[in-house]
Design an enzyme around this catalytic site. Structure first.
Site, PDB file in Angstrom:
ATOM      1  N   SER A 189      36.976  39.561  47.450  1.00  0.00           N
ATOM      2  CA  SER A 189      37.924  40.480  46.831  1.00  0.00           C
ATOM      3  C   SER A 189      38.985  39.702  46.046  1.00  0.00           C
ATOM      4  O   SER A 189      38.647  38.913  45.170  1.00  0.00           O
ATOM      5  CB  SER A 189      38.541  41.381  47.894  1.00  0.00           C
ATOM      6  OG  SER A 189      39.293  42.413  47.327  1.00  0.00           O
ATOM      7  N   ASP A 215      40.584  42.706  39.739  1.00  0.00           N
ATOM      8  CA  ASP A 215      40.381  41.594  40.665  1.00  0.00           C
ATOM      9  C   ASP A 215      38.937  41.101  40.551  1.00  0.00           C
ATOM     10  O   ASP A 215      38.146  41.659  39.786  1.00  0.00           O
ATOM     11  CB  ASP A 215      40.746  42.013  42.087  1.00  0.00           C
ATOM     12  CG  ASP A 215      39.887  43.141  42.634  1.00  0.00           C
ATOM     13  OD1 ASP A 215      39.257  43.846  41.818  1.00  0.00           O
ATOM     14  OD2 ASP A 215      39.845  43.331  43.869  1.00  0.00           O
ATOM     15  N   ASP A 226      36.132  41.299  42.195  1.00  0.00           N
ATOM     16  CA  ASP A 226      34.994  42.213  42.368  1.00  0.00           C
ATOM     17  C   ASP A 226      35.227  43.561  41.682  1.00  0.00           C
ATOM     18  O   ASP A 226      34.437  44.486  41.836  1.00  0.00           O
ATOM     19  CB  ASP A 226      34.627  42.385  43.843  1.00  0.00           C
ATOM     20  CG  ASP A 226      35.674  43.141  44.646  1.00  0.00           C
ATOM     21  OD1 ASP A 226      36.867  43.018  44.328  1.00  0.00           O
ATOM     22  OD2 ASP A 226      35.299  43.850  45.602  1.00  0.00           O
ATOM     23  N   ASP A 267      37.049  46.238  41.774  1.00  0.00           N
ATOM     24  CA  ASP A 267      37.249  47.585  42.312  1.00  0.00           C
ATOM     25  C   ASP A 267      38.691  48.044  42.136  1.00  0.00           C
ATOM     26  O   ASP A 267      38.962  49.242  42.099  1.00  0.00           O
ATOM     27  CB  ASP A 267      36.823  47.679  43.785  1.00  0.00           C
ATOM     28  CG  ASP A 267      37.553  46.712  44.703  1.00  0.00           C
ATOM     29  OD1 ASP A 267      38.320  45.860  44.213  1.00  0.00           O
ATOM     30  OD2 ASP A 267      37.353  46.808  45.935  1.00  0.00           O
TER      31      ASP A 267
END
Length: 453
Positions: free
Chosen positions: A100, A245, A247, A249
């Site tokens: 993340s 960020d 990833d 999301d």
């Protein structure tokens, strides 16, 4: 430095701090195969950070040798993996190799159930028991699974976002938006420029989008890490800055003046746009730490707001249970179930640009039009987790004198006439996090001070 929680697995990588290793990745992949009875297809992707491609390959090889088929997505956002699971007829789950927003020395694994949602607390315990009690043995070679190239799921993701009925590409194109994009050289680097061009954005200035996996700054999308984006917005005279960020999301917006739009306002902006263009009586779901501006907007459009404990899985499950039209978290996570039931920066970008196209003014002016509150965050450090209940009880006694309501689903949230305070124990370290919101910063800081005493 290896952390296992409802958010998955995260650890540091390297000889000096061997938290996450090839062996651990392989064991968790094998445990996930056993969790799914060594059957069906598992969708696998990675967020692009350095070393992630190798863990991705190990994960795929392990699943195949345990008898699972694999849908190999490559470097993709977490929401792309979630969609591949939710809409895959034979897909029984998914794994995304990601840490993340953690710094580059970290990596990890998130696990997705057949529902397309992350494993919840009970599902995680089941898989952890499998990991802790043994190691599944690979099946005979004749029973190995197959690997299928799933990189076209990126196209499906973009198409689903473009088909959102609240997104008007013609209006967006007429605004001739000039946007600076920062994807920290990770999974958003390819998909986000494509989406922006497809939405009709006139000029996309790619700041950190080379997909190298080398983070140009600390990857958590908070203001202190975004100086280069702020400078680029001012230099390029852009209308908007967009940052995600690793990833992809979470979504953060920076205004044309270089100042943060504030992450809490992102879900408010998107919810307002969706509710304005929907039938009355809809449901919105957010967590207990998200701004009360969501209630103000919902009331304007005769919608209902439901709050859940902090955590994406808690919001997502409640959204499905209540058939909510939109939801999310104040950290920049927007969930639109008509695309899929997970945080998705692509959905957030499309809704935000559509809302700004409708407004026909700069984003800084739109921010002033939204309900105005100040949020202050703090924490109390503990000697042990055993102190949590005692301290939360003291906070309730100290702060609940004029309370309109008290919620104890996740720590304690106390609501007053125009303000609130939420105190909850951290899942990963011995601290209590405290968040307060009020019409002014002084009022919010006073609530924090009273609780901290």
């Amino acid at each position: 430095m290896l952390i296992r929680s409802i958010s998955g697995l995260r650890g540091t990588v390297g000889e000096d701090s061997p938290g996450l290793t090839v062996e651990i990745v392989a064991r968790y992949a094998a445990s996930f195969a056993e969790y799914n009875d060594f059957k069906g297809t598992v969708a696998v992707g990675y967020d692009g950070r350095l070393g992630g491609a190798r863990f991705y390959e190990i994960c795929i090889q392990t699943l195949v040798t345990c008898g699972c088929d694999v849908l190999a997505l490559g470097m993709v956002p977490t929401p792309t993996v979630m969609m591949a699971v939710e809409y895959g007829a034979d897909v029984v789950g998914g794994i995304i190799i990601t840490a993340s927003h953690n710094p580059g020395e970290w990596n990890g694994m998130k696990f997705i159930a057949q529902t397309g949602l992350f494993l919840d607390a009970e599902e995680n315990r089941t898989m952890w028991d499998i990991f802790d009690t043994g190691q599944p043995q690979p099946v005979p070679a004749e029973d190995f699974g197959d690997m299928t190239d799933g990189r076209d799921r990126v196209d499906s993701h973009i198409e689903a976002v473009l088909n959102i009925p609240f997104v008007d590409r013609d209006k967006i194109a007429k605004r001739n938006f000039r946007v600076v994009l920062d994807c920290v050289n990770a999974s958003g680097s390819r998909i986000h420029p494509r989406l922006l061009h497809s939405l009709g954005v006139a000029d996309v200035i790619e700041l950190h989008c080379d997909a190298s996996g080398i983070f140009p700054h600390r990857p958590e999308p908070v203001p202190e890490n975004l100086r280069s984006l702020r400078d680029a917005i001012l230099r390029e005279k852009a209308d908007l800055g967009i940052v995600v960020d690793p990833d992809a999301d979470r979504l953060v917006l920076i205004m044309e003046n270089g100042e943060p739009f504030i992450e809490e306002n992102t879900i408010v902006l998107c919810a307002e746009h969706v509710l304005k263009n929907s039938a009355r009586g809809q449901t919105v779901v957010v967590n207990l730490s998200t701004t009360r501006a969501v209630e103000d907007i919902a009331a304007k459009y005769h919608a209902k707001v439901i709050r859940t404990p902090v955590g994406e899985i808690n919001v997502a499950k409640k959204m499905r249970e209540t058939n909510a039209i939109i939801g999310g978290e104040g950290s920049g996570g927007v969930i639109l179930p008509m695309v899929h039931t997970g945080r998705d920066s692509l959905v957030g970008v499309a809704l935000a640009l559509s809302a700004l196209a409708d407004f026909d003014g700069p984003i800084s002016a739109k921010k002033k039009e939204l309900p105005q509150y100040e949020i202050v965050k703090s924490k109390i450090e503990l000697e042990s987790q055993e102190q949590v209940k005692e301290i939360l009880a003291h906070i309730e006694k100290k702060c609940s004198g004029k309370a309109k309501s008290i919620n104890k689903e996740d720590g304690i949230r106390i609501d007053f006439e125009r303000s609130w305070i939420h105190a909850r124990a951290s899942n990963t370290e011995p601290i209590i996090r405290i968040i307060a919101e009020a019409p002014t910063r002084d009022e919010a800081e006073l609530l924090i001070s009273e609780a901290s005493k």
